[in-house]
Design a protein around this motif. Structure first.
Motif, PDB file in Angstrom:
ATOM      1  N   GLY A  24       8.445  12.429   1.726  1.00  0.00           N
ATOM      2  CA  GLY A  24       9.335  12.168   2.853  1.00  0.00           C
ATOM      3  C   GLY A  24       8.761  11.153   3.820  1.00  0.00           C
ATOM      4  N   VAL A  25       7.471  11.291   4.142  1.00  0.00           N
ATOM      5  CA  VAL A  25       6.824  10.338   5.053  1.00  0.00           C
ATOM      6  C   VAL A  25       6.803   8.942   4.440  1.00  0.00           C
ATOM      7  CG1 VAL A  25       4.628   9.691   6.131  1.00  0.00           C
ATOM      8  CG2 VAL A  25       5.415  12.071   6.237  1.00  0.00           C
ATOM      9  N   LEU A  26       6.388   8.849   3.193  1.00  0.00           N
ATOM     10  CA  LEU A  26       6.274   7.542   2.546  1.00  0.00           C
ATOM     11  C   LEU A  26       7.646   6.892   2.380  1.00  0.00           C
ATOM     12  CD1 LEU A  26       3.558   8.381  -0.133  1.00  0.00           C
ATOM     13  CD2 LEU A  26       3.250   7.121   2.007  1.00  0.00           C
ATOM     14  N   THR A  27       8.671   7.695   2.151  1.00  0.00           N
ATOM     15  CA  THR A  27      10.033   7.144   2.044  1.00  0.00           C
ATOM     16  C   THR A  27      10.475   6.565   3.379  1.00  0.00           C
ATOM     17  OG1 THR A  27      10.624   8.701   0.285  1.00  0.00           O
ATOM     18  CG2 THR A  27      12.432   7.674   1.471  1.00  0.00           C
ATOM     19  N   GLU A  28      10.188   7.278   4.463  1.00  0.00           N
ATOM     20  CA  GLU A  28      10.512   6.776   5.803  1.00  0.00           C
ATOM     21  C   GLU A  28       9.772   5.479   6.095  1.00  0.00           C
ATOM     22  OE1 GLU A  28       9.851   9.698   8.783  1.00  0.00           O
ATOM     23  OE2 GLU A  28      11.433  11.040   8.054  1.00  0.00           O
ATOM     24  N   CYS A  29       8.611   5.302   5.456  1.00  0.00           N
ATOM     25  CA  CYS A  29       7.815   4.085   5.656  1.00  0.00           C
ATOM     26  C   CYS A  29       8.303   2.934   4.772  1.00  0.00           C
ATOM     27  CB  CYS A  29       6.347   4.361   5.352  1.00  0.00           C
ATOM     28  SG  CYS A  29       5.616   5.648   6.381  1.00  0.00           S
ATOM     29  N   GLY A  30       9.294   3.177   3.942  1.00  0.00           N
ATOM     30  CA  GLY A  30       9.862   2.098   3.121  1.00  0.00           C
ATOM     31  C   GLY A  30       9.623   2.222   1.634  1.00  0.00           C
ATOM     32  N   ALA A  31       8.908   3.282   1.213  1.00  0.00           N
ATOM     33  CA  ALA A  31       8.659   3.454  -0.232  1.00  0.00           C
ATOM     34  C   ALA A  31       9.937   3.918  -0.918  1.00  0.00           C
ATOM     35  CB  ALA A  31       7.549   4.461  -0.461  1.00  0.00           C
TER      36      ALA A  31
ATOM     37  N   ALA B  58      -0.914   8.124   3.051  1.00  0.00           N
ATOM     38  CA  ALA B  58      -1.404   7.268   1.969  1.00  0.00           C
ATOM     39  C   ALA B  58      -2.879   7.539   1.691  1.00  0.00           C
ATOM     40  CB  ALA B  58      -1.195   5.796   2.333  1.00  0.00           C
ATOM     41  N   ARG B  59      -3.664   7.800   2.725  1.00  0.00           N
ATOM     42  CA  ARG B  59      -5.078   8.115   2.538  1.00  0.00           C
ATOM     43  C   ARG B  59      -5.249   9.464   1.841  1.00  0.00           C
ATOM     44  NH1 ARG B  59      -8.415   7.063   8.011  1.00  0.00           N
ATOM     45  NH2 ARG B  59     -10.112   7.738   6.640  1.00  0.00           N
ATOM     46  N   GLN B  60      -4.435  10.447   2.220  1.00  0.00           N
ATOM     47  CA  GLN B  60      -4.521  11.742   1.551  1.00  0.00           C
ATOM     48  C   GLN B  60      -4.217  11.615   0.061  1.00  0.00           C
ATOM     49  OE1 GLN B  60      -1.972  14.541   3.711  1.00  0.00           O
ATOM     50  NE2 GLN B  60      -3.803  15.399   4.650  1.00  0.00           N
ATOM     51  N   VAL B  61      -3.191  10.846  -0.257  1.00  0.00           N
ATOM     52  CA  VAL B  61      -2.832  10.647  -1.673  1.00  0.00           C
ATOM     53  C   VAL B  61      -3.991   9.982  -2.412  1.00  0.00           C
ATOM     54  CG1 VAL B  61      -1.293   9.421  -3.251  1.00  0.00           C
ATOM     55  CG2 VAL B  61      -0.346  10.569  -1.233  1.00  0.00           C
TER      56      VAL B  61
ATOM     57  N   GLN C 230       0.828  -1.202   0.000  1.00  0.00           N
ATOM     58  CA  GLN C 230       0.000   0.000   0.000  1.00  0.00           C
ATOM     59  C   GLN C 230       0.869   1.261   0.000  1.00  0.00           C
ATOM     60  OE1 GLN C 230      -2.317  -1.330   3.557  1.00  0.00           O
ATOM     61  NE2 GLN C 230      -4.074  -0.628   2.377  1.00  0.00           N
ATOM     62  N   ILE C 231       1.942   1.219   0.786  1.00  0.00           N
ATOM     63  CA  ILE C 231       2.844   2.367   0.841  1.00  0.00           C
ATOM     64  C   ILE C 231       3.484   2.608  -0.520  1.00  0.00           C
ATOM     65  CG2 ILE C 231       5.009   3.217   1.818  1.00  0.00           C
ATOM     66  CD1 ILE C 231       2.623   3.451   3.680  1.00  0.00           C
ATOM     67  N   GLN C 232       3.929   1.533  -1.145  1.00  0.00           N
ATOM     68  CA  GLN C 232       4.560   1.665  -2.453  1.00  0.00           C
ATOM     69  C   GLN C 232       3.557   2.178  -3.487  1.00  0.00           C
ATOM     70  OE1 GLN C 232       7.927   1.212  -2.765  1.00  0.00           O
ATOM     71  NE2 GLN C 232       7.577   2.216  -4.741  1.00  0.00           N
ATOM     72  N   ALA C 233       2.304   1.688  -3.390  1.00  0.00           N
ATOM     73  CA  ALA C 233       1.263   2.142  -4.321  1.00  0.00           C
ATOM     74  C   ALA C 233       0.977   3.625  -4.121  1.00  0.00           C
ATOM     75  CB  ALA C 233       0.002   1.318  -4.113  1.00  0.00           C
ATOM     76  N   ALA C 234       0.939   4.069  -2.851  1.00  0.00           N
ATOM     77  CA  ALA C 234       0.701   5.485  -2.571  1.00  0.00           C
ATOM     78  C   ALA C 234       1.842   6.339  -3.095  1.00  0.00           C
ATOM     79  CB  ALA C 234       0.529   5.691  -1.066  1.00  0.00           C
ATOM     80  N   PHE C 235       3.067   5.848  -2.952  1.00  0.00           N
ATOM     81  CA  PHE C 235       4.240   6.582  -3.430  1.00  0.00           C
ATOM     82  C   PHE C 235       4.174   6.740  -4.950  1.00  0.00           C
ATOM     83  CE2 PHE C 235       8.866   6.954  -4.403  1.00  0.00           C
ATOM     84  CZ  PHE C 235       9.129   8.082  -3.635  1.00  0.00           C
ATOM     85  N   ALA C 236       3.786   5.671  -5.639  1.00  0.00           N
ATOM     86  CA  ALA C 236       3.658   5.732  -7.093  1.00  0.00           C
ATOM     87  C   ALA C 236       2.510   6.651  -7.493  1.00  0.00           C
ATOM     88  CB  ALA C 236       3.441   4.328  -7.657  1.00  0.00           C
TER      89      ALA C 236
END
Length: 253
Positions: A245-252, A222-225, A61-67
């Motif tokens: 920055g947040v999503l990267t810290e989460c592993g994206a 991720a919800r905002q995105v 989910q994090i990776q999908a939000a980052f994309a």
């Protein structure tokens, strides 16, 4: 009959001293057991229970939000001129085309029923109107007792994850009235939260406000995105960078 010997005070003191390490160990075990004992429901309802740590958002989910973030248009914030809450429909209208819409209950009660536990409902409302319950707040980690009433209802408020004023300044003013009403009542964009924390957030975006509970920030962003992508809203450069920055810290990546 032979008399039973009664130990004198010196014998008692000597016995206690010899067994003192065992006594201390027993006390330590009792104290530790009390600390680890589960909290009662009354303690949780009083808001003194342990912090709630939400489960980490799935890595996929994090990776999908980052994309998905990379697909959002980056533009400056438009003027707030003309903004009015009523432009997003009547507050908590059920007349919307999103999940839980047109189910006979207003949106606020729908979200309270989704996010609270130990719920009681008002009589003769078909279990629609939430009278009381307990919120395990994802923004702060606290446990909040909710009781409906003029002086108590505001303890739990429904936050627009993407604030409506922020949405207005980033594309919502270009949407038709029905789509704006859908945005304001879409469960993906709504979360029951601690009232004072919601007030402090106001209409901030991710560049100026994130939930105090860091464990929830991955899911929050991720919800905002997801919401901004669904309603074709844009982000500012500062907002995009903060989200990344947040999503990267989460592993994206």
């Amino acid at each position: 009959m032979p008399r039973t010997a009664v130990p004198n005070h010196r014998t008692i003191i000597s016995t206690v001293r010899s067994r003192w390490p065992w006594i201390l160990a027993a006390i330590a075990v009792i104290v530790l057991a009390a600390m680890l004992a589960p909290q009662s429901d009354d303690t949780l309802a009083a808001g003194t229970g342990p912090p709630i740590l939400p489960e980490a958002t799935d890595a996929q989910q994090i990776q999908a939000a980052f994309a998905q973030l990379a697909t959002l248009e980056v533009k400056g914030r438009a003027p707030k001129t003309g903004y009015d809450r009523e432009l997003f429909g009547s507050s908590w209208t059920d007349n919307v085309s999103v999940e839980l819409g047109r189910n006979g209950c207003d949106t606020r009660n729908d979200i309270l029923r989704r996010d609270l536990v130990d719920i009681t409902s008002r009589d003769r409302t078909r279990n629609c109107v939430v009278q009381s319950g307990t919120l395990r707040d994802l923004y702060t980690g606290s446990v909040i007792a909710f009781t409906r009433g003029p002086k108590t209802s505001d303890a739990v408020q429904i936050d627009h994850v993407v604030a409506l004023s922020d949405a207005w300044q980033k594309g919502a003013q270009l949407l038709d009235a029905q789509t704006r009403a859908d945005l304001a009542n879409d469960p993906r964009n709504l979360q029951a939260v601690d009232g004072p924390t919601n007030q402090r957030k106001s209409d901030a975006d991710a560049s100026t406000w994130l939930p105090p509970l860091k464990n929830y920030r991955c899911t929050y962003v991720a919800r905002q995105v997801e919401v901004k992508a669904a309603y074709r809203l844009w982000v500012t450069l500062a907002e995009r960078d903060a989200m990344a920055g947040v999503l990267t810290e989460c592993g994206a990546r």
